[in-house]
Design a protein around this motif. Structure first.
Motif, PDB file in Angstrom:
ATOM      1  N   ALA A 147       0.837  -1.206   0.000  1.00 28.06           N
ATOM      2  CA  ALA A 147       0.000   0.000   0.000  1.00 28.06           C
ATOM      3  C   ALA A 147       0.873   1.257   0.000  1.00 28.06           C
ATOM      4  O   ALA A 147       0.593   2.213  -0.741  1.00 28.06           O
ATOM      5  CB  ALA A 147      -0.928  -0.007   1.212  1.00 28.06           C
ATOM      6  N   VAL A 148       1.927   1.272   0.817  1.00 29.72           N
ATOM      7  CA  VAL A 148       2.846   2.418   0.857  1.00 29.72           C
ATOM      8  C   VAL A 148       3.511   2.605  -0.506  1.00 29.72           C
ATOM      9  O   VAL A 148       3.623   3.730  -1.019  1.00 29.72           O
ATOM     10  CB  VAL A 148       3.912   2.227   1.955  1.00 29.72           C
ATOM     11  N   ALA A 182       3.279  -5.007  13.083  1.00 30.25           N
ATOM     12  CA  ALA A 182       3.441  -4.708  11.662  1.00 30.25           C
ATOM     13  C   ALA A 182       3.562  -3.204  11.419  1.00 30.25           C
ATOM     14  O   ALA A 182       4.368  -2.767  10.593  1.00 30.25           O
ATOM     15  CB  ALA A 182       2.266  -5.281  10.879  1.00 30.25           C
ATOM     16  N   SER A 183       2.779  -2.408  12.151  1.00 27.73           N
ATOM     17  CA  SER A 183       2.830  -0.948  11.996  1.00 27.73           C
ATOM     18  C   SER A 183       4.180  -0.394  12.437  1.00 27.73           C
ATOM     19  O   SER A 183       4.730   0.508  11.796  1.00 27.73           O
ATOM     20  CB  SER A 183       1.699  -0.293  12.796  1.00 27.73           C
ATOM     21  N   PHE A 236       2.078   8.093   2.706  1.00 30.05           N
ATOM     22  CA  PHE A 236       1.180   7.259   3.494  1.00 30.05           C
ATOM     23  C   PHE A 236      -0.250   7.782   3.395  1.00 30.05           C
ATOM     24  O   PHE A 236      -0.506   8.945   3.688  1.00 30.05           O
ATOM     25  CB  PHE A 236       1.597   7.254   4.966  1.00 30.05           C
ATOM     26  N   ASN A 237      -1.145   6.907   2.982  1.00 28.31           N
ATOM     27  CA  ASN A 237      -2.570   7.185   3.121  1.00 28.31           C
ATOM     28  C   ASN A 237      -2.969   6.600   4.468  1.00 28.31           C
ATOM     29  O   ASN A 237      -3.235   5.403   4.586  1.00 28.31           O
ATOM     30  CB  ASN A 237      -3.359   6.539   1.977  1.00 28.31           C
ATOM     31  N   VAL A 238      -2.961   7.435   5.480  1.00 26.35           N
ATOM     32  CA  VAL A 238      -3.116   6.977   6.857  1.00 26.35           C
ATOM     33  C   VAL A 238      -4.403   6.184   7.047  1.00 26.35           C
ATOM     34  O   VAL A 238      -4.405   5.119   7.681  1.00 26.35           O
ATOM     35  CB  VAL A 238      -3.072   8.172   7.842  1.00 26.35           C
ATOM     36  N   ALA A 242      -8.091   1.168   7.247  1.00 25.72           N
ATOM     37  CA  ALA A 242      -8.898   0.190   6.507  1.00 25.72           C
ATOM     38  C   ALA A 242      -8.330  -1.230   6.581  1.00 25.72           C
ATOM     39  O   ALA A 242      -9.057  -2.175   6.942  1.00 25.72           O
ATOM     40  CB  ALA A 242      -9.006   0.632   5.043  1.00 25.72           C
ATOM     41  N   TYR A 243      -7.054  -1.396   6.261  1.00 24.97           N
ATOM     42  CA  TYR A 243      -6.498  -2.753   6.207  1.00 24.97           C
ATOM     43  C   TYR A 243      -6.426  -3.424   7.582  1.00 24.97           C
ATOM     44  O   TYR A 243      -6.814  -4.592   7.708  1.00 24.97           O
ATOM     45  CB  TYR A 243      -5.127  -2.739   5.517  1.00 24.97           C
ATOM     46  N   PRO A 244      -5.954  -2.728   8.635  1.00 23.79           N
ATOM     47  CA  PRO A 244      -5.996  -3.359   9.960  1.00 23.79           C
ATOM     48  C   PRO A 244      -7.411  -3.722  10.392  1.00 23.79           C
ATOM     49  O   PRO A 244      -7.622  -4.788  10.988  1.00 23.79           O
ATOM     50  CB  PRO A 244      -5.387  -2.293  10.882  1.00 23.79           C
TER      51      PRO A 244
END
Length: 788
Positions: free
Chosen positions: A437-438, A719-720, A748-750, A756-758
């Motif tokens: 994603a990044v 992971a973050s 980064f789209n925070v 969203a993904y988490p």
């Protein structure tokens, strides 16, 4: 008796055995697909180039009156063992017209080729060699036609000089030499008769013809020095350079490879846990078998036969599943490449056999515990009643989480090895999605503009037609800029226009003579650009170079080099280093006051437009839409759109990200179901005891679900925390190969990455665990003494 026990075991534990079979299928499928993909990726380009019959060094040049001057050098060169050359006709997007407008928009020059005269193989979408094209038909290469929505059967005209050649799209082709996103030059493969129709036109023959040279050499550097003084070369490079133009495609393939390997490791780890857990759970059966006289080797063989049967069945299913699965993984990469290996079937079988052997090895290792069990364990319910260490650091009396929360947290902290496996798997799956994603966000933003070595403007307009007019000598750079300025003024959008031009010029330094791509713009200042070391050129006899060019020339900051500009030898001093993606980092920049004949231009960036009234983004977006209509050109962008168009793979990375997310969720669901089902089977008496002391079914389900919730939260936090180090570790080297030697400004789209993904991963995990935990309703308080 032996087979009867085995048959009953398979029937009695259907759920566990089915889950075990699914993981064997996954292991076999990932193993066969991953290894085949490794071979396809690692040797992919060599495989592709061999299939295409490419040589070692390549030149594309524009000729005057169709004259072939380079062949004279190649014929007598000691560095050339053989070469092949063929004629091409150059065209811009404005030269390919339909009844309603342009066939497609593209910024670079297209090459029209005679399919029967090209000296390389082109492939259809089925990876079969295209050997012939019907008269009036055309195959188009590259990603541009698909991106622009060109359809098979679509009719258009090639309008050059006094010729109007009607053609129909017969299909799309893969081009090893120019098919990468970074090259971006479409080819039109046509019939010999149609090609002769074009070259018979005197105007086309004089201004639009050129040659492609495919050369066999063992010393590309020496050959490059020999050709150093040749003018009109639009492109020259060896096979390694062509490979590097596929770097973004290889990035996708490498990511797929890492994902496949990661999922394969996850599958094996979970499989090993399942086998060990199953044996540990069956203490009673093992104790009984020992009590009736079966020895250790017979009991171990019983389990090995069971796992061998499950493994062989899973391996067979996995092998057949690996073929479409492997093709799916490589689909995004092979859109413009021919990837594969000629021994895929054999390798797949070998991989599946290896999976069977590894699983049996796991089973054999795990069954060693059988030797430690005795008949008395069947009476003790597998417990010794002894404990020599503290169970947990938590205390129920001091807990603020309530009894249900305490039980869940206590289990997670008391079994770090068991829940550590879960945490690691969830963290790997989450991190893979976040990293992709990044990367996609970064490639899809305007933050990488500085790595194109270009200044920021309101609007960027790609115009291959005007660029070809400059290259052909029909117009000057300033004339084309003034044309655009006048059109802007006529449409009440006054502004200034400038063009970053490319020049391929001979340079002589310590290491010899080489052709170097130079950037020059008359309307900007060298101080407007970013440099990694040294100071910007402030005098006409100063230049900046990339590290790659510095190493190639053997010249550092402070050294002098000689540049041949239109036959005039001029000396320049290197004052700075900069980084860029252009030409994979191999370029240099002149001071703005250096005078270079426009006829030496080999290519250019987009025309950059800055409006006089300094409009905001909303107004700029509105004007971009107006300019598309005014210039009949869809290749007009803001900064973000321009960078995305130059990079060309943001959408591809996003597609791979979605694929990885889907695969990760499948693994998470299977793992959550397997582990929860195992916990229920193992903790049957504990669950019954909880119900006996007053816990209702809802509390028990919540308790079991919370364990997975706590685990996945820890995994997401892990992971973050590791996101940036892992991103730099994995992605930085890829960007480095493209020419970026400094820090990358990742975007980064925070909300997407940390929101969203988490949330998706957390919800899928908890939901899977909760649905599986519903099975605890079947356990009653009277089952406290049961160990079945």
């Amino acid at each position: 008796m032996f087979w009867r026990i085995l048959k009953k075991d398979l029937k009695r534990k259907k759920t566990m055995n089915i889950i075990l079979l699914l993981f064997v299928v996954l292991c076999s499928m990932f193993a066969a697909a991953s290894v085949n993909n490794i071979i396809a990726v690692v040797g992919g380009l060599d495989y592709y180039f061999e299939k295409a019959e490419l040589g070692d060094y390549f030149i594309i040049e524009r000729s005057t009156s169709g004259e072939d001057t380079i062949s004279k050098i190649l014929k007598h060169s000691e560095n050339v063992s053989g070469y092949r050359t063929y004629n091409v006709v150059n065209a811009s997007c404005d030269d390919l017209k339909t009844d309603s407008g342009k066939l497609m928009e593209f910024s670079n020059i297209a090459l029209i080729c005679d399919i029967n005269n090209t000296k390389q193989n082109f492939f259809g979408m089925d990876n079969e060699v295209i050997t012939d094209v019907e008269k009036g038909k055309v195959y188009i290469t590259g990603s541009v036609p698909k991106r622009e929505g060109v359809k098979i059967g679509e009719r258009f005209y090639v309008e050059l000089g006094d010729t109007k050649l009607p053609l129909e799209v017969a299909g799309f082709a893969k081009d090893a030499l120019l098919g990468s996103e970074m090259m971006g030059n479409p080819r039109l493969l046509i019939n010999s008769a149609d090609f002769e129709t074009l070259t018979a036109d005197e105007t086309i023959h004089t201004y639009s013809c050129g040659h492609v040279y495919d050369i066999d050499t063992d010393n590309a550097a020496a050959l490059e020095s020999e050709l150093n003084e040749q003018n009109g070369m639009l492109f020259s490079g060896d096979r390694d350079l062509i490979k590097m133009t596929y770097i973004m495609n290889m990035l996708v393939a490498a990511i797929i490879l890492v994902v496949s390997a990661g999922l394969l490791i996850v599958s094996f780890v979970v499989l090993r846990f399942t086998i060990r857990f199953t044996i540990a759970e069956e203490f009673r059966e093992i104790g009984v078998m020992k009590a009736i006289g079966l020895n250790n080797s017979s009991i171990r063989m019983l389990y090995l036969v069971k796992y061998l049967g499950i493994t062989i069945a899973g391996a067979v299913i996995g092998y057949f599943g690996s073929v479409p699965f492997g093709n799916l993984l490589l689909k995004s990469v092979s859109e413009n490449m021919v990837l594969g290996n000629d021994n895929g079937m054999i390798i797949g079988v070998v991989c599946c056999i290896a999976v069977v052997l590894i699983i049996i090895l796991f089973g054999w290792s795990s069954t060693r515990r059988i030797e430690k069990l005795s008949a008395i364990d069947a009476v003790r319910s597998g417990q010794t009643g002894e404990r020599f260490r503290k169970r947990s650091l938590l205390s129920l009396g001091k807990s603020k989480f309530g009894s249900t929360g305490f039980l869940a947290l206590n289990d997670v902290t008391s079994e770090p090895k068991q829940y550590g496996i879960l945490t690691a798997v969830f963290a790997i799956c989450t991190a893979l999605v976040m990293i992709l994603a990044v990367t996609a966000n970064t490639l899809d933003s305007g933050s990488l503009l500085y790595l194109l070595s270009i200044t920021e403007s309101d609007v960027y307009m790609n115009d291959s037609t005007r660029a070809m007019e400059i290259i052909a000598g029909a117009k000057t750079i300033r004339e084309t800029e003034d044309e655009i300025v006048n059109i802007l003024a006529e449409n009440d959008m006054p502004g200034n226009v400038y063009l970053e031009a490319w020049y391929k010029l001979p340079v002589t330094a310590k290491n010899g003579s080489f052709q170097v791509n130079f950037l020059n713009c008359m309307d900007t200042k060298t101080t407007d650009y970013d440099y990694t070391d040294g100071s910007a050129p402030i005098k006409p006899d100063e230049i900046a170079v990339t590290k790659q060019i510095s190493e190639k020339l053997g010249a550092e900051i402070g050294d002098r080099v000689t540049v041949n500009i239109g036959g005039e030898e001029r000396e320049f001093i290197i004052t700075a280093y900069f980084q860029c993606f252009n030409n994979l980092g191999e370029c240099a920049r002149f001071h703005e006051d250096v005078s270079i004949p426009d006829s030496l231009m080999t290519s250019s960036f987009a025309y950059q437009i800055n409006f006089d009234d300094h409009p905001d983004k909303t107004v700029i977006d509105e004007r971009i839409e107006k300019l598309k209509d005014i210039f009949d050109n869809q290749n007009i962008f803001d900064t973000k759109g321009f960078v995305k168009d130059c990079m060309g793979v943001g959408d591809m990375i996003a597609a791979v990200k979605n694929l990885v997310l889907m695969l990760s969720l499948i693994i998470i669901i299977l793992l959550a179901v397997l582990m929860e089902r195992s916990f229920i089977s193992k903790e049957r008496s504990e669950i019954a005891l909880l119900k006996a002391v007053g816990f209702d079914s809802g509390s028990v389900i919540l308790y079991h679900t919370m364990r997975f919730g706590i685990t996945v939260i820890i995994a997401i936090v892990t992971a973050s925390a590791l996101l940036m180090p892992l991103t730099k570790l994995i992605i930085d080297p890829i960007f480095g190969m493209m020419g970026a030697i400094g820090n990358i400004e990742y975007q980064f789209n925070v909300l997407e990455i940390f929101g969203a993904y988490p949330v998706i991963i957390f919800c899928v995990t908890v939901l899977s665990a909760a649905l599986t935990a519903l099975y605890t309703k079947a356990i009653k308080s009277s089952d406290t003494a049961s160990i079945e």
